[in-house]
Write a protein that holds these residues in place. Structure first.
Motif, mmCIF file in Angstrom:
data_model
loop_
_atom_site.group_PDB
_atom_site.id
_atom_site.type_symbol
_atom_site.label_atom_id
_atom_site.label_comp_id
_atom_site.label_asym_id
_atom_site.label_seq_id
_atom_site.Cartn_x
_atom_site.Cartn_y
_atom_site.Cartn_z
ATOM 1 N N ASP A 189 2.131 -82.154 28.798
ATOM 2 C CA ASP A 189 3.069 -81.542 27.856
ATOM 3 C C ASP A 189 3.153 -80.057 28.176
ATOM 4 O O ASP A 189 2.530 -79.226 27.496
ATOM 5 C CB ASP A 189 2.600 -81.776 26.418
ATOM 6 C CG ASP A 189 3.597 -81.301 25.378
ATOM 7 O OD1 ASP A 189 4.611 -80.687 25.763
ATOM 8 O OD2 ASP A 189 3.362 -81.519 24.168
ATOM 9 N N HIS A 192 3.692 -77.473 25.331
ATOM 10 C CA HIS A 192 2.775 -77.369 24.198
ATOM 11 C C HIS A 192 2.270 -75.935 24.066
ATOM 12 O O HIS A 192 1.985 -75.265 25.073
ATOM 13 C CB HIS A 192 1.592 -78.317 24.378
ATOM 14 C CG HIS A 192 0.815 -78.545 23.126
ATOM 15 N ND1 HIS A 192 -0.105 -77.641 22.652
ATOM 16 C CD2 HIS A 192 0.841 -79.566 22.222
ATOM 17 C CE1 HIS A 192 -0.614 -78.086 21.527
ATOM 18 N NE2 HIS A 192 -0.063 -79.249 21.230
ATOM 19 N N ASP A 196 0.869 -72.347 26.843
ATOM 20 C CA ASP A 196 1.731 -71.185 27.023
ATOM 21 C C ASP A 196 1.046 -70.135 27.895
ATOM 22 O O ASP A 196 -0.031 -69.635 27.564
ATOM 23 C CB ASP A 196 2.085 -70.596 25.657
ATOM 24 C CG ASP A 196 3.058 -69.442 25.759
ATOM 25 O OD1 ASP A 196 3.863 -69.423 26.705
ATOM 26 O OD2 ASP A 196 3.012 -68.541 24.888
ATOM 27 N N THR A 220 -4.089 -86.840 21.712
ATOM 28 C CA THR A 220 -3.173 -86.806 22.848
ATOM 29 C C THR A 220 -3.731 -85.863 23.898
ATOM 30 O O THR A 220 -4.129 -84.737 23.578
ATOM 31 C CB THR A 220 -1.781 -86.311 22.421
ATOM 32 O OG1 THR A 220 -1.256 -87.170 21.405
ATOM 33 C CG2 THR A 220 -0.826 -86.284 23.598
ATOM 34 N N ILE A 222 -3.225 -83.245 26.550
ATOM 35 C CA ILE A 222 -2.190 -82.276 26.911
ATOM 36 C C ILE A 222 -2.280 -81.904 28.382
ATOM 37 O O ILE A 222 -1.270 -81.737 29.057
ATOM 38 C CB ILE A 222 -2.303 -81.013 26.035
ATOM 39 C CG1 ILE A 222 -2.171 -81.381 24.553
ATOM 40 C CG2 ILE A 222 -1.256 -79.981 26.432
ATOM 41 C CD1 ILE A 222 -0.857 -82.050 24.199
ATOM 42 N N VAL A 234 -5.492 -82.783 21.893
ATOM 43 C CA VAL A 234 -5.186 -82.362 20.531
ATOM 44 C C VAL A 234 -5.143 -83.577 19.619
ATOM 45 O O VAL A 234 -4.927 -84.708 20.060
ATOM 46 C CB VAL A 234 -3.842 -81.606 20.453
ATOM 47 C CG1 VAL A 234 -3.861 -80.387 21.345
ATOM 48 C CG2 VAL A 234 -2.678 -82.521 20.810
ATOM 49 N N GLN A 241 -4.456 -79.466 12.547
ATOM 50 C CA GLN A 241 -4.557 -79.637 13.994
ATOM 51 C C GLN A 241 -5.961 -79.339 14.496
ATOM 52 O O GLN A 241 -6.619 -78.410 14.026
ATOM 53 C CB GLN A 241 -3.547 -78.733 14.707
ATOM 54 C CG GLN A 241 -2.096 -79.089 14.442
ATOM 55 C CD GLN A 241 -1.671 -80.393 15.089
ATOM 56 O OE1 GLN A 241 -2.413 -80.991 15.866
ATOM 57 N NE2 GLN A 241 -0.471 -80.855 14.769
ATOM 58 N N ASN A 271 -4.988 -69.545 23.199
ATOM 59 C CA ASN A 271 -3.895 -70.397 22.725
ATOM 60 C C ASN A 271 -4.399 -71.507 21.821
ATOM 61 O O ASN A 271 -3.764 -71.838 20.808
ATOM 62 C CB ASN A 271 -3.159 -71.025 23.908
ATOM 63 C CG ASN A 271 -2.323 -70.040 24.691
ATOM 64 O OD1 ASN A 271 -2.096 -68.911 24.260
ATOM 65 N ND2 ASN A 271 -1.867 -70.454 25.859
ATOM 66 N N PHE A 275 -3.257 -71.967 18.058
ATOM 67 C CA PHE A 275 -2.565 -73.198 17.676
ATOM 68 C C PHE A 275 -3.190 -73.833 16.436
ATOM 69 O O PHE A 275 -2.496 -74.192 15.488
ATOM 70 C CB PHE A 275 -2.582 -74.195 18.839
ATOM 71 C CG PHE A 275 -1.999 -75.531 18.495
ATOM 72 C CD1 PHE A 275 -0.651 -75.674 18.199
ATOM 73 C CD2 PHE A 275 -2.812 -76.661 18.470
ATOM 74 C CE1 PHE A 275 -0.117 -76.921 17.874
ATOM 75 C CE2 PHE A 275 -2.287 -77.904 18.150
ATOM 76 C CZ PHE A 275 -0.933 -78.029 17.849
ATOM 77 N N ALA A 279 -0.896 -73.838 13.203
ATOM 78 C CA ALA A 279 -0.129 -75.074 13.366
ATOM 79 C C ALA A 279 0.716 -75.373 12.136
ATOM 80 O O ALA A 279 0.226 -75.427 11.016
ATOM 81 C CB ALA A 279 -1.078 -76.240 13.644
#
Length: 321
Positions: A189, A192, A196, A220, A222, A234, A241, A271, A275, A279
């Protein structure tokens, strides 16, 4: 400008010494409970501060985060320095959990926490209970190696307590870890937020990582290592999250076989913390009208805040708008 606060470990409830060569050190208000604890002292280790806060006076940085770890090989200051270098945080507080165990109330002072260690914490049961309560209250938790172990191969190394028994994991803990040089592999992803600015990651000659591809059913992946094992996973728990990082946070700046400090490990950790702290999934019960806009200097505007508690369980919830 960075402002640094340190709390020297307290033994038998005695205050730290103060002299011209050892200036007065005070605890930030958010860690007063920690300072008041009677800490465990290992006579084979050098006496040193166990709670250190660095503040970055940058107007755009608003998050206060904590790093819960054990300070082998200067690990904690290295991770603290890397996180501060991202410019994402107002403050980064390190807590040496070999000597002190933060409570749920202590954790509430922070927007998010990063947890890692490579030896047994003072009380991994209590840490696990506090972390689970913190997630339940909307707190952001990022867990990294070697806290992602199931305790079979390394008894009491992993996070225990309710965090473990009620399965708050994204990456399922394994008996052992694996080593050998690996790099950032497939990014499943790329858009996501955790990825970044993460264009490269070199785990170093050791590249400590999980020994198998095993995720919670609700998690999931990433990003993976080049061998396919999880690097970033994540998971959402009741609207909050969670992130697990399948690498050991200290860098090659303190040991040559750790992740290469010229690659994007600091950004990846920063990050992840940002996040879980920000989130939007955790804020589905809170909204504002208008949701965006601008106000010219010297003026003001009214904003309506709406709270929908119809789907929430009893508890304390936090949200950043």
């Amino acid at each position: 400008m960075i402002y640094r606060q340190e709390v020297v470990e307290r033994l038998n409830n005695s205050a730290p010494s103060q002299s011209s060569s050892n200036p007065k050190r005070i605890a930030p208000s958010s860690t007063k409970t920690l300072e008041d604890q009677n800490l465990i002292h290992n006579t084979n280790r050098v006496r040193k501060p166990v709670i250190i806060t660095e503040r970055n006076f940058v107007a755009s940085a608003s998050l206060d985060v904590a790093v819960l770890g054990i300070d082998n090989f200067a690990a904690l200051p290295d991770v603290q320095s890397k996180l501060m270098s991202t410019g994402l945080f107002n403050s980064v507080t390190t807590i040496d959990i070999e000597f002190v165990t933060p409570t749920f109330a202590d954790l509430l002072a922070f927007n998010a926490v990063l947890v890692f260690f490579d030896v047994q914490p003072a009380n991994s049961q209590a840490i696990g209970d506090a972390l689970a309560d913190y997630v339940d209250a909307g707190g952001g938790v990022v867990v990294a190696e070697f806290a992602i172990l199931d305790g079979a191969g390394f008894p009491n190394w992993n996070i225990q307590g309710r965090f473990n028994t009620d399965n708050y994991w994204a990456i399922v803990p394994t008996d052992y870890f694996t080593t050998g040089p690996e790099f950032l592999g497939t990014v499943f992803d790329p858009g996501h937020p955790v990825m970044d600015g993460v264009n490269s990651f070199d785990g170093g000659s050791s590249s400590f990582r999980p020994s198998s591809i095993s995720l919670h059913p609700d998690a999931t992946m990433i990003a993976a290592w080049t061998d396919g094992n999880p690097l970033v996973a994540v998971r959402e728990i009741n609207g909050v999250q969670r992130v697990d990082l399948g690498f050991y946070p200290p860098s090659s700046d303190i040991r040559s076989d750790y992740w290469n400090a010229t690659t994007n490990g600091a950004q990846l950790m920063g990050n992840a913390l940002t996040f879980v702290a920000n989130a939007t999934a955790s804020c589905s019960w809170l909204s504002a009208s208008p949701s965006s806009g601008s106000v010219s200097a010297g003026n003001s505007t009214n904003v309506q805040i709406f709270v929908d508690a119809s789907s929430l369980l009893p508890g304390t919830y936090n949200c950043n708008l």
